[in-house]
Scaffold this motif. Structure first.
Motif, PDB file in Angstrom:
ATOM      1  N   THR A 198      -0.438   2.052  -3.946  1.00 25.95           N
ATOM      2  CA  THR A 198      -0.924   2.177  -2.573  1.00 25.95           C
ATOM      3  C   THR A 198      -0.368   3.432  -1.918  1.00 25.95           C
ATOM      4  OG1 THR A 198      -1.210   0.947  -0.486  1.00 25.95           O
ATOM      5  CG2 THR A 198       0.957   0.832  -1.538  1.00 25.95           C
ATOM      6  N   ARG A 209       6.084  -2.012   7.124  1.00 26.45           N
ATOM      7  CA  ARG A 209       6.244  -0.561   7.219  1.00 26.45           C
ATOM      8  C   ARG A 209       5.710  -0.003   8.532  1.00 26.45           C
ATOM      9  NH1 ARG A 209       7.768   2.411   2.854  1.00 26.45           N
ATOM     10  NH2 ARG A 209       6.906   4.291   3.855  1.00 26.45           N
ATOM     11  N   TYR A 212       3.389  -6.067   3.139  1.00 27.74           N
ATOM     12  CA  TYR A 212       4.110  -4.821   2.851  1.00 27.74           C
ATOM     13  C   TYR A 212       3.838  -3.791   3.944  1.00 27.74           C
ATOM     14  CZ  TYR A 212       5.501  -0.515   0.488  1.00 27.74           C
ATOM     15  OH  TYR A 212       6.084   0.689   0.173  1.00 27.74           O
ATOM     16  N   TRP A 213       2.564  -3.566   4.272  1.00 23.68           N
ATOM     17  CA  TRP A 213       2.246  -2.574   5.292  1.00 23.68           C
ATOM     18  C   TRP A 213       2.561  -3.081   6.698  1.00 23.68           C
ATOM     19  CZ3 TRP A 213       1.858   2.349   4.481  1.00 23.68           C
ATOM     20  CH2 TRP A 213       1.507   2.805   3.214  1.00 23.68           C
ATOM     21  N   PRO A 221      -0.594   5.578   2.355  1.00 28.09           N
ATOM     22  CA  PRO A 221      -1.222   5.612   3.679  1.00 28.09           C
ATOM     23  C   PRO A 221      -2.686   6.022   3.558  1.00 28.09           C
ATOM     24  CG  PRO A 221       0.929   6.664   3.742  1.00 28.09           C
ATOM     25  CD  PRO A 221       0.630   6.406   2.295  1.00 28.09           C
ATOM     26  N   LEU A 226       4.431   2.669  -4.177  1.00 26.24           N
ATOM     27  CA  LEU A 226       4.000   3.479  -3.039  1.00 26.24           C
ATOM     28  C   LEU A 226       3.937   4.947  -3.441  1.00 26.24           C
ATOM     29  CD1 LEU A 226       3.428   3.778   0.060  1.00 26.24           C
ATOM     30  CD2 LEU A 226       5.906   4.100   0.321  1.00 26.24           C
ATOM     31  N   ASP A 255      -6.291   2.293   7.173  1.00 27.46           N
ATOM     32  CA  ASP A 255      -4.844   2.233   7.391  1.00 27.46           C
ATOM     33  C   ASP A 255      -4.067   2.416   6.088  1.00 27.46           C
ATOM     34  OD1 ASP A 255      -4.760   1.627  10.281  1.00 27.46           O
ATOM     35  OD2 ASP A 255      -5.855  -0.170   9.646  1.00 27.46           O
ATOM     36  N   PHE A 256      -4.596   1.887   4.992  1.00 26.65           N
ATOM     37  CA  PHE A 256      -3.995   2.130   3.681  1.00 26.65           C
ATOM     38  C   PHE A 256      -5.078   2.022   2.618  1.00 26.65           C
ATOM     39  CE2 PHE A 256      -3.255  -2.459   4.394  1.00 26.65           C
ATOM     40  CZ  PHE A 256      -3.759  -3.019   3.229  1.00 26.65           C
TER      41      PHE A 256
END
Length: 261
Positions: free
Chosen positions: A178, A218, A214-215, A180, A150, A186-187
């Motif tokens: 990755t 989060r 993963y997202w 935001p 991240l 969104d990512f």
């Protein structure tokens, strides 16, 4: 032996974007060495080989260097071949693979794939990761296939110029990076897999099987608009459905012909 060959730009609505894949329907799978040689000759990130299995199909994927257990963009391309060329009346197809049964349905604008999710666990950053990327990740997680790193901002992901030789020495076959999203996404992400013969994959379905859960954790959401920020670039709609991931995208046919093997 002569066999049909298709080249398709997956996860794109226009040619020369998204991720190109070769799709080769066959009566039976040839020897592994032959499929590997074909994939090396095609010189694309993945070549998908299809064999009819009743109402379904068996599928295998090869990079120019090795066979892989899952490939999203080549599965999307294979669905386009089945539902637009081999059996145009079909709206759904099942592919049986090393990763289990994969379901693809046709929509008004493209295809939705139903894949098993890849859940990750936090891990210490492996030695050399920050040096390979040129930036220190905020967090590193891993599953059985890839590390996922991240970064703070999308622009850092877009601007990476990584050391591929260093990434190839990691003890996972690939590295997802990755952050935001920007620009309404969104990512964003990029995927590097030099150990598999792919320095950077343009758009990666398998990576989004890890990115989606993963997202979801989060952001406490289940639906995302994602962009893989490679040079070609590609867009996906990602949905978390239980322990499965739905990936939605479009395909464009680029080449149709016959291969002599």
């Amino acid at each position: 032996m002569r066999t049909p060959i298709f080249q398709i730009d997956a996860f794109s609505t226009r040619r020369f974007a998204g991720n190109p894949a070769a799709v080769m329907p066959m009566d039976q799978f040839p020897e592994d060495a032959v499929m590997q040689a074909i994939a090396a000759e095609n010189n694309l990130a993945e070549t998908a080989f299809l064999v009819r299995d009743g109402e379904d199909y068996r599928i295998r994927w090869f990079t120019p260097a090795l066979e892989v257990p899952l490939c999203g963009h080549a599965t999307l391309a294979s669905a386009a071949v089945v539902m637009e060329r081999l059996e145009p009346s079909r709206r759904r197809v099942v592919f049986h693979s090393a990763s289990g049964s994969l379901f693809v349905s046709r929509t008004n604008t493209g295809y939705v794939m139903d894949f098993p999710a890849r859940f990750s666990q936090p891990v210490p950053a492996p030695p050399g990761l920050a040096e390979a990327l040129g930036v220190t990740p905020l967090e590193v997680v891993a599953d059985g296939f890839n590390y996922l790193a991240l970064l703070e901002r999308a622009e850092l992901v877009r601007g990476l110029a990584p050391d591929f030789a260093a990434i190839a020495r990691l003890d996972r076959s690939g590295l997802i990076v990755t952050a935001p999203g920007d620009g309404g996404y969104d990512f964003v992400s990029r995927y590097f897999a030099p150990a598999k013969g792919i320095s950077e994959d343009p758009v990666t379905g398998g990576a989004h099987c890890a990115l989606t859960p993963y997202w979801a954790q989060r952001l406490n959401r289940t639906t995302f608009r994602a962009f893989q920020a490679s040079r070609r670039g590609g867009e996906l709609i990602c949905r978390m459905v239980g322990d499965r991931v739905e990936l939605e995208g479009s395909c464009v046919f680029y080449l149709e012909g016959t291969a002599e093997i």
